[in-house]
Design an enzyme around this catalytic site. Structure first.
Site, PDB file in Angstrom:
ATOM      1  N   PRO A 263      23.693  -2.933  25.283  1.00  0.00           N
ATOM      2  CA  PRO A 263      24.556  -3.025  24.108  1.00  0.00           C
ATOM      3  C   PRO A 263      24.141  -2.018  23.037  1.00  0.00           C
ATOM      4  CG  PRO A 263      23.049  -4.886  24.171  1.00  0.00           C
ATOM      5  CD  PRO A 263      22.823  -4.127  25.441  1.00  0.00           C
ATOM      6  N   CYS A 264      25.040  -1.126  22.723  1.00  0.00           N
ATOM      7  CA  CYS A 264      24.719   0.088  21.978  1.00  0.00           C
ATOM      8  C   CYS A 264      24.075  -0.180  20.619  1.00  0.00           C
ATOM      9  CB  CYS A 264      25.993   0.914  21.818  1.00  0.00           C
ATOM     10  SG  CYS A 264      25.767   2.426  20.879  1.00  0.00           S
ATOM     11  N   ASP A 265      24.633  -1.089  19.847  1.00  0.00           N
ATOM     12  CA  ASP A 265      24.136  -1.305  18.483  1.00  0.00           C
ATOM     13  C   ASP A 265      22.724  -1.885  18.476  1.00  0.00           C
ATOM     14  OD1 ASP A 265      26.792  -0.729  17.044  1.00  0.00           O
ATOM     15  OD2 ASP A 265      27.337  -2.284  18.486  1.00  0.00           O
TER      16      ASP A 265
ATOM     17  N   THR B 287      26.471   5.849  19.930  1.00  0.00           N
ATOM     18  CA  THR B 287      27.878   6.235  20.097  1.00  0.00           C
ATOM     19  C   THR B 287      28.804   5.218  19.442  1.00  0.00           C
ATOM     20  OG1 THR B 287      27.809   5.203  22.297  1.00  0.00           O
ATOM     21  CG2 THR B 287      27.547   7.604  22.186  1.00  0.00           C
TER      22      THR B 287
ATOM     23  N   THR C 273      37.450   3.865  18.620  1.00  0.00           N
ATOM     24  CA  THR C 273      38.319   4.463  17.607  1.00  0.00           C
ATOM     25  C   THR C 273      39.248   5.495  18.230  1.00  0.00           C
ATOM     26  OG1 THR C 273      36.807   4.081  15.757  1.00  0.00           O
ATOM     27  CG2 THR C 273      38.302   5.950  15.550  1.00  0.00           C
TER      28      THR C 273
ATOM     29  N   HIS D  57      30.068  -2.418  19.092  1.00  0.00           N
ATOM     30  CA  HIS D  57      30.707  -1.857  20.287  1.00  0.00           C
ATOM     31  C   HIS D  57      30.765  -2.978  21.317  1.00  0.00           C
ATOM     32  CE1 HIS D  57      32.014   0.735  23.443  1.00  0.00           C
ATOM     33  NE2 HIS D  57      30.892   0.602  24.135  1.00  0.00           N
TER      34      HIS D  57
ATOM     35  N   THR E  44      32.511   2.864  33.586  1.00  0.00           N
ATOM     36  CA  THR E  44      33.164   3.791  32.664  1.00  0.00           C
ATOM     37  C   THR E  44      32.259   5.006  32.562  1.00  0.00           C
ATOM     38  OG1 THR E  44      32.089   2.804  30.724  1.00  0.00           O
ATOM     39  CG2 THR E  44      34.255   1.943  31.334  1.00  0.00           C
TER      40      THR E  44
END
Length: 311
Positions: free
Chosen positions: A123-125, A145, A151, A177, A230
């Site tokens: 998890p990015c954050d 990112t 967005t 995210h 992805t």
């Protein structure tokens, strides 16, 4: 002029997609691949070197250990603990991914890393905040990112509905995210007009903004379930963020930033608009959110902080 060097740590689907995008855009002089699977990473190096040979100019594709990083400008972390299982979310990846990152970052700092960390690992954050804590670097030099891909998806969806260029749309997603992200319709416009004002003029009807926001949020999971990963979208996201950093574009992108009082929050990283410069995050833009957006932001903060507390 000092050669621009990017290190990609994790040469799986995302890392190699980003590497291929770097080759195609060719604004760095050396692209460095790092992966525990030495045979695979060497195969990727050769394959990418072949692709680079078709492009004008010279670009070196090399393989190193993560600790050999003292001359690296931007280190992109794309490592993963493995594929998501059925029913899992990005937050379910946290514990195993956190262990991997906690082994990499200290070794890089011992190796003399003094550049910018860009985190794409999910998890990015949460991982962005962890890397900042582990690295000891100023917060402006550690970013994720975040929701820039989300967005961009939102803008693409609006552009398809309205038959205009996505670059003509100023619309943003903020927050995690992940599931708690949200569009900021109060600060979104097309040619200077509110989104639905423009839609009414062009189409004679309003758009279902709630549905469009949900589609932007869910597209990543849909892609994952349809093809197993992805890669191209996030690969392009990585390269665009790096391009704006190297060029010092002063453009605001919704990336994951460590907050220190902005939006009344601290102790986390979260997706917010940030102006990018050659030193990383130059400025975090604090938007005045409406009441519903404030509640959504607070919810996203709560989700992220709960996960940070678990590592």
């Amino acid at each position: 002029m000092k050669p621009r060097k990017v290190m990609i740590i994790g040469a799986g689907n995302v890392g190699t997609a980003a590497a291929h995008a770097f080759v195609n855009q060719k604004f760095v002089e050396e692209l460095i691949l790092v992966d525990l699977n030495k045979e695979r990473v060497e195969g990727n190096r050769k394959d990418l070197a072949d692709a680079a040979a078709f492009m004008p100019g010279k670009m070196d594709i090399t393989v190193r250990d993560a600790s050999d990083c003292a001359d690296v400008d931007i280190a992109v972390i794309t490592v993963t603990a493995g594929p998501l299982k059925e029913g899992q979310t990005r937050l379910d990846e946290l514990r195993s991914t956190s262990r991997i990152v906690s082994g990499i970052v200290p070794e890089m700092m011992k190796g003399g890393f003094n550049g910018i960390f860009l985190i794409a690992t999910n998890p990015c954050d949460i991982i962005t905040y962890q890397v900042w804590k582990l690295s000891g670097l100023p917060r402006e030099r550690v970013l994720g990112t975040g929701v820039w891909l989300d967005t961009t998806r939102l803008r693409r969806l609006l552009a398809e509905k309205l038959d205009i260029a996505a670059q003509s749309i100023d619309a943003f997603i903020l927050g995690e995210h992940g599931d708690s992200q949200f569009p900021v319709w109060s600060h979104s416009s097309i040619y200077g007009k509110p989104v639905n004002e423009y839609s009414l003029e062009k189409l004679g009807e309003s758009l279902d903004l709630k549905q469009i926001g949900e589609t932007a949020r869910d597209t990543g999971f849909e892609i994952y379930h349809q093809k197993g990963c992805t890669e191209y979208g996030i690969g392009g996201t990585i390269v665009e963020i790096c391009r704006h950093i190297f060029s010092g574009s002063q453009r605001a992108l919704t990336v994951s930033c460590v907050l220190d009082g902005e939006y009344g929050e601290s102790g986390l990283a979260i997706g917010v608009p940030a102006v990018l410069s050659q030193n990383g995050v130059k400025e975090i833009i604090s938007l005045k959110l409406d009441e519903q957006e404030q509640q959504a932001f607070a919810n996203s903060v709560s989700v992220i902080k709960k996960s940070i507390a678990s590592i």
